[in-house]
Scaffold this active site. Structure first.
Site, PDB file in Angstrom:
ATOM      1  CE  LYS A   1      -4.266  -2.031   1.558  1.00 53.64           C
ATOM      2  NZ  LYS A   1      -3.833  -3.444   1.726  1.00 53.64           N
TER       3      LYS A   1
HETATM    4  C1  LIG Z   1      -4.403  -4.517   1.106  1.00 57.88           C
HETATM    5  C2  LIG Z   1      -3.613  -5.787   0.995  1.00 57.88           C
HETATM    6  C3  LIG Z   1      -3.964  -6.822   0.085  1.00 57.88           C
HETATM    7  C4  LIG Z   1      -5.200  -6.738  -0.792  1.00 57.88           C
HETATM    8  O1  LIG Z   1      -5.107  -5.774  -1.788  1.00 57.88           O
HETATM    9  P1  LIG Z   1      -6.430  -5.277  -2.563  1.00 57.88           P
HETATM   10  O2  LIG Z   1      -5.991  -4.119  -3.338  1.00 57.88           O
HETATM   11  O3  LIG Z   1      -7.436  -4.932  -1.486  1.00 57.88           O
HETATM   12  O4  LIG Z   1      -6.894  -6.421  -3.398  1.00 57.88           O
HETATM   13  C5  LIG Z   1      -3.148  -7.934  -0.002  1.00 57.88           C
HETATM   14  N1  LIG Z   1      -2.067  -8.072   0.789  1.00 57.88           N
HETATM   15  C6  LIG Z   1      -1.703  -7.122   1.672  1.00 57.88           C
HETATM   16  C7  LIG Z   1      -0.510  -7.351   2.523  1.00 57.88           C
HETATM   17  C8  LIG Z   1      -2.449  -5.951   1.810  1.00 57.88           C
HETATM   18  O5  LIG Z   1      -2.087  -5.020   2.715  1.00 57.88           O
END
Ligand SMILES: *Cc1c(COP(=O)(O)O)cnc(C)c1O
Length: 477
Positions: free
Chosen positions: A117
């Site tokens: 993120k």
């Molecule tokens: C947010 C997240 C996901 C999922 O990503 P999306 O964009 O919601 O599909 C997967 N793995 C981790 C570690 C995350 O923080």
């Protein structure tokens, strides 16, 4: 470039107008009117740009196709300031790691909070600061988190002018490492609020404040959730960077496997593919919360109740509905806004599900859009973490393990498969210990963070109390 809503509202907006917004006024999600097409020649130029000038320069090339209301020199400066080796740990920003024949990890988790993120949120922080300064405005970001999103938002917004972050989290329910990551931030514009309750209580408080339109306007309340278009756009860049690293010429194709929850990450892959990136398949990997796997297997999209949402060892994928999925369905249905509005508005509200299994569009989903899917369980995660460690000496986190498990089931000879690594194992130490009988390695900058002083206020799940806090802070700063 103009942006439209997936629910058919005729209004068109520019990038900086939607930057600070969440949903479109009709309840839809924003998408560009069309996807810019990347020719073979342009992709060739971008290959050179990435190899000679680096990730930030590639990001500028891609973002500038979608953002025409920030002067080019400013946008370039924002990209240069965001994607540095200092913030992301390596000069390549998203290096590939070879696992075995045809299988690679693309490292997206070397940013400040060790989860993918950061790739988008760090850019968002700089875009917000830029746009708020330009408008002479302020923004109070209010959010609820059970881990990754909240910390990524705080690390992106810390110290930024014009922005305050009020982040609620369930008191005592995050891991010690996650609490330490967030609560050790001493920046004056970051407010950690530990709510006596569960995550849903936090989310309800945020909703209640946002539903008070008068309060929302007066105190300029905003969010940074995963439906924000700028976040999605930032993620498109690493699909190109992964492709460029895995191939030598544009005649080659690659596939991506993406650990998925809200469909934000893999939706960026869809956008990259629609732009013409030579992607063979986009493999959606879910955990036990298999809303998306069910859809791609059956054509039925069925939202789960909170009570039917499993708490798993890949918690950032524990979703009851996939909030970005509407974007893909809009494209799948030939960009029919009225139909998308009916499915995601009326039908989900009435029945909690919709069924596209008989629709020609769904039947061609894999062939036209490259989408396939798979699912992974706790036992699969443990086995995959163990196997990757024993055979390759590489330690992966629980979410990435879901990806590797599903990738191995879908690999094709001659097509490199890139699994997006979405977090580092240190964030989910308990499951690593369960799988390997040892603690994960901890990057040097995180040694001892649990012992740092903490800046957090504990609060009852009380809407009036959080409003009072926001109001008071807006007066004193
Ligand atoms: C947010 C997240 C996901 C999922 O990503 P999306 O964009 O919601 O599909 C997967 N793995 C981790 C570690 C995350 O923080």
């Amino acid at each position: 470039m103009k942006y439209l809503s997936t629910r058919g509202n005729p209004e068109r907006k520019r990038f900086c107008e939607i930057l600070l917004e969440g949903l479109a006024p009709d309840g839809g999600l924003y998408l560009p009117e069309s996807y810019p097409q990347v020719s073979d020649a342009t992709l060739g130029q971008w290959r050179t740009v990435y190899h000679t000038q680096g990730y930030a320069a590639l990001a500028f090339e891609i973002l500038s196709l979608y953002i025409d209301d920030i002067p080019a020199a400013d946008l370039r400066a924002i990209c240069d300031k965001t994607y540095t080796a200092e913030v992301f740990g390596t000069g390549e920003i998203v290096p590939l790691r070879h696992l075995e024949d045809g299988l690679w990890l693309e490292a997206l988790s070397n940013g400040p909070t060790l989860a993918f993120k950061d790739m988008a949120m760090q850019l968002l922080g700089n875009l917000f600061e830029y746009e708020l300064a330009r408008r002479g405005e302020e923004l109070n970001i209010l959010g609820a988190t059970s881990g990754d999103t909240g910390s990524a938002a705080e690390y992106a917004m810390r110290g930024k002018k014009g922005v305050r972050v009020f982040m609620t989290s369930p008191h005592g329910r995050m891991s010690a490492f996650q609490q330490a990551q967030m609560f050790s931030l001493m920046d004056a514009n970051i407010y950690n609020i530990a709510v006596k309750g569960v995550f849903d209580d936090c989310q309800d408080m945020v909703k209640a404040v946002s539903n008070d339109l008068e309060f929302k306007r007066q105190y300029r309340i905003g969010t940074v959730n995963s439906i924000n278009w700028a976040r999605l756009l930032a993620q498109v860049v690493y699909y190109f960077a992964g492709y460029i690293q895995a191939t030598e010429t544009n005649s080659q194709k690659v596939s991506f496997t993406v650990p998925s929850g809200n469909f934000g990450n893999v939706c960026a892959g869809h956008v990259a593919r629609m732009m013409g990136l030579p992607v063979d398949q986009l493999v959606v990997a879910t955990n036990e919360n298999d809303v998306l796997d069910e859809f791609f297997r059956t054509g039925v999209y069925r939202v789960r109740l909170s009570a039917d949402t499993h708490e798993t060892s890949s918690p950032s994928m524990d979703i009851s509905k996939a909030s970005n999925f509407e974007r893909f369905v809009f494209d799948l249905l030939g960009r029919d806004g009225a139909r998308t509005a009916d499915l995601f508005g009326a039908q989900l509200a009435k029945a909690g599900r919709f069924d596209l299994s008989g629709d020609a569009a769904f039947v061609h989903c894999a062939e036209r859009y490259g989408f396939i899917s798979g699912k992974s369980t706790h036992a699969d995660r443990l086995a995959t973490i163990r196997d990757t460690w024993t055979r390759h000496g590489v330690m992966i986190d629980t979410h990435t393990a879901d990806g590797v498990k599903v990738a191995l089931e879908n690999r094709k000879p001659g097509v490199p498969m890139l699994v997006l690594e979405t977090a580092l194992p240190i964030k989910f130490a308990e499951t690593i210990v369960e799988a390997l009988g040892r603690e994960p390695d901890r990057p040097a900058k995180f040694v001892g963070i649990e012992a740092l002083p903490k800046r957090v206020q504990v609060m009852d799940a009380d809407v009036a109390a959080i409003k009072a806090l926001i109001a008071a802070e807006c007066q004193t700063l």
